[in-house]
Structure formats: C-alpha cells, structure tokens
Design an enzyme around this catalytic site. Structure first.
Site, PDB file in Angstrom:
ATOM      1  CD  GLU A 189      -2.510   1.772   0.369  1.00  0.00           C
ATOM      2  OE1 GLU A 189      -3.380   1.043  -0.123  1.00  0.00           O
ATOM      3  OE2 GLU A 189      -2.280   2.934  -0.048  1.00  0.00           O
ATOM      4  CE1 TYR A 205     -23.274   7.820   5.890  1.00  0.00           C
ATOM      5  CE2 TYR A 205     -24.267   8.404   3.792  1.00  0.00           C
ATOM      6  CZ  TYR A 205     -23.202   7.927   4.511  1.00  0.00           C
ATOM      7  OH  TYR A 205     -22.057   7.565   3.854  1.00  0.00           O
ATOM      8  CG  ASP A 239     -13.358   2.309  -7.420  1.00  0.00           C
ATOM      9  OD1 ASP A 239     -14.438   1.692  -7.316  1.00  0.00           O
ATOM     10  OD2 ASP A 239     -13.224   3.499  -7.045  1.00  0.00           O
TER      11      ASP A 239
END
Ligand SMILES: Cc1cc2nc3c(=O)[nH]c(=O)nc-3n(C[C@H](O)[C@H](O)[C@H](O)COP(=O)(O)OP(=O)(O)OC[C@H]3O[C@@H](n4cnc5c(N)ncnc54)[C@H](O)[C@@H]3O)c2cc1C
Length: 345
Positions: free
Chosen positions: A5, A164, A241
C-alpha cells in the site's frame, strides 16, 4: 499474503460509507459482524427530498421491506481499522508506504489499486479515466440531538446532497455538483466550505444549518472509465474500482469491491487450476458489476433534473411512493438481496 500500500498510514479522513446487506454478508462471513456493528450506526432507509424546501418526495424504508437486514453506515477509518486488524490477525503482512511502480513477478498478483490501476493497464492497455462532469464534496459535522437514523437525499437542478448520521456523534455529508471541467492536478483536494455553501445556497430544509456547521471539507473530481474487458491473465487479476470504477450514486463502489474480494478468494479456494478459477471469478462478477455501475450512472441523471422534468419526475415519485410504497424498494432490491457468499447466486 502480502499487501503493498503506497499510503504511509491506513486512514480515510472526513467520509462515511454505507454498508448495505450485500456487503455486510461478506463482512459477516469474515467474522467481522460484531466489529462492524459496534463501529457503525443503523440506517433505516433513504428519504428523497426536494432540494429547495426539503419537502419529502418519496421514502425507501429498509426496515419495513427487509426487517432485520443489516443496513449500516460507518466512518471509513473505522471500517479500514476493522479490516486491518482482522487481516493482520490472520497473518497478512501489510507493507505501508510501498508504491508499486513495476508490477512484481508473483505466482498471483491482485490489483486492488483503484481508479488508476496499474494492473488494469497491464491487462487492458492504457486507458485514461474521463471526468464525468461532476464533483463531490465530503464533510463531517457534529450530529444534532434527536437525528433520525436515515439517509436523506436532497435533489436540485444539476446537484444533489446526501446526508446520514454515523456512529460517534457525527453526521456525514456528500454534496455532488455538475461542473464543466476539472482543471486541478490530481483527483481530490481540500475543499473550501464557503464554495460548498455557495453551490448549495438554493437548498433549504435542514441543509442550510448543516452546511453552516461545515468547518472542513474535501473535494473530489468524479472520474470513471468503462468496466474492464479483461480482469485477469492467469497470474494477475483486478478487483474493485480497478475493474469497475463506480460513481457514488447508489453507494455501492466499496460494496462491490468487498463482494469481488470474497468471490475471488472463494473461486481460488475451490479450484486448484488458478487460470480456471480466475476465469470463473470474472464470469461471476463482471455482469453484476456492469449492472450496478449502470444503475448508479442512471441515478446521477435522475437526481439532477431541473425545470418541468423535475416537477413531473418528483410528482410521479411522490404518487408512486404513496400508492405503492414497495415500488421504489423493489427497483433496488436486487442490489441488496444479492448474497456474494453463495456462488450460485
Ligand atoms: C463521494 C464518494 C462517496 C462514496 N460513498 C460510497 C458508499 O457509501 N458506499 C460504497 O460502497 N462506496 C462508496 N463510494 C465508492 C468507494 O469509495 C470506492 O468505490 C471504493 O473506495 C473502491 O475501493 P477500491 O479498494 O477498489 O479502491 P480505492 O479505495 O481507490 O483503494 C485503492 C488503494 O490502492 C492504493 N494504491 C493505488 N495504486 C497503488 C500503487 N501503485 N502502489 C501501492 N498502492 C497503490 C491506494 O493508495 C488505495 O489505498 C463513494 C465514493 C465517493 C467518491
């Protein structure tokens, strides 16, 4: 297994995420039911509202149509923490601050490397993501007392705003505006709360008060490209993605990535022939991803109508919601009812 990462730390600032039952089934199968439930808040459904007045147009009531099904909302950092803890506990090595520039030779390389995936480019050739003509602000504000645990979506010409409550006394805001271009370097940048307030100055109801309380926000250019043709070559595969960038108008991009990951692992577990397993993974996942991406794209158009089209569409929605309250839910039920842990589904 090793995760490479490029970020120096696993964190995501200023954004919540909706975790619908289709994604939750995977998290549950991974043993994360309690960890995710404890860190998240329930979501009773979605209310579609007019932007200018905040008046209710239609309601999709999750609790009524799928009682007991886990519709949750969570801060992304909490979700990432839970996944990281579980992965490390199972012996996964996570190497942070490690940018992959040349794809390393490996018996199996999985590219979960997002919109600008290098693994996708290696499998499909260079493709430049295109700007969708929309930007998204994301912000967190303190939650007001007595807030209802539902997502509220306010629609206006060329823009919409979703909000929300999260756990931990926070309210999440995602505000999307159509724009002719995106000239900034990079894909996200710090946003200016005054620009956000100006863009949504025509919105009323609770939106004005929420936006007044925004102290920090981020701004994303929304880019995408088509669902990839080729998801694997026998030793390399893509998911999330990287394979199918998904606009946030159905709140399913991360959910699809989670579904992909389960199905990929299950196919590899079930078949010693890696090439055959990866081919099965693509054949199981590509049709669903394509369908969800198309539904998400269609929502962008529906939410941003203006003038007589908006009046007509909202009148139809209002009437439909009153006469047949399950109609709207039935239109999206296929997204939530899917069980990725059942490979026959
Ligand atoms: C405003 C907004 C709201 C959204 N809301 C929701 C929602 O409510 N629910 C939902 O399901 N989805 C939502 N989404 C979509 C969701 O954020 C994405 O679909 C999801 O993050 C995709 O996950 P991913 O792991 O495939 O890719 P990413 O999240 O992009 O992760 C890719 C990772 O790969 C790393 N990486 C990339 N290249 C390299 C390299 N060369 N070397 C090393 N590391 C690399 C990156 O640092 C990153 O950590 C939203 C999106 C936006 C923009």
């Amino acid at each position: 297994m090793t995760v490479l990462e490029r970020a120096g730390a696993l964190r995501e600032v200023g954004a919540g995420i909706q975790v619908s039952p289709n994604a939750f089934r995977v998290l549950e199968a991974l043993g994360l039911r309690d960890a995710i439930t404890d860190a998240s808040a329930p979501s009773g459904g979605v209310e579609l509202r007019g932007g200018a007045t905040g008046a209710l147009v239609a309601r999709i009531d999750y609790a009524r149509h799928r009682p007991g099904a886990p519709f949750r909302v969570i801060h992304r950092a909490r979700m990432i923490e839970a996944l990281e803890r579980a992965a490390r506990a199972r012996g996964v090595s996570i190497e942070l601050g490690t940018e992959v520039t040349d794809l390393p030779p490996a018996p199996l390389l999985i590219g979960a490397d997002g919109l600008h995936s290098r693994v996708r480019a290696a499998l499909n050739g260079a493709e430049t993501p295109f700007f969708t003509g929309q930007v998204a602000w994301r912000a967190l504000i303190p939650l007001e007392p007595g807030a209802a645990f539902v997502a509220q979506l306010f629609m206006g010409r060329g823009r919409h705003l979703v909000s929300y409550p999260l756990a931990d006394g926070l309210r999440n805001i995602v505000a999307v505006e159509e724009r002719s271009g995106w000239t900034e370097e990079g894909w996200s940048l710090p946003g200016n709360p005054d620009d956000l307030r100006a863009a949504f100055a025509g919105f009323g109801g609770p939106v004005t008060g929420w936006l007044d309380r925004v102290a920090d926000c981020g701004l994303w250019g929304l880019f995408r490209h088509e669902v990839a043709q080729r998801w694997h070559d026998g030793t390399r595969a893509i998911l999330g993605d990287a394979a199918h960038p998904t606009l946030p108008f159905l709140a399913q991009g991360a959910a699809l990535a989670i579904e992909d990951a389960w199905v990929l692992a299950a196919c590899l577990d079930a078949d010693a022939d890696q090439g055959a397993a990866l081919a099965r993974y693509q054949s199981l996942r590509q049709p669903r991803a394509t369908r969800v991406v198309a539904a998400s794209n269609a929502n962008a158009r529906n939410y941003h109508l203006g003038g007589p089209m908006r009046v007509a569409a909202q009148a139809a929605l209002r009437a439909g919601s009153a006469l047949a309250p399950s109609l709207l839910f039935r239109r999206v039920a296929w997204v939530f009812d899917h069980d990725p842990t059942d490979l026959r589904a």
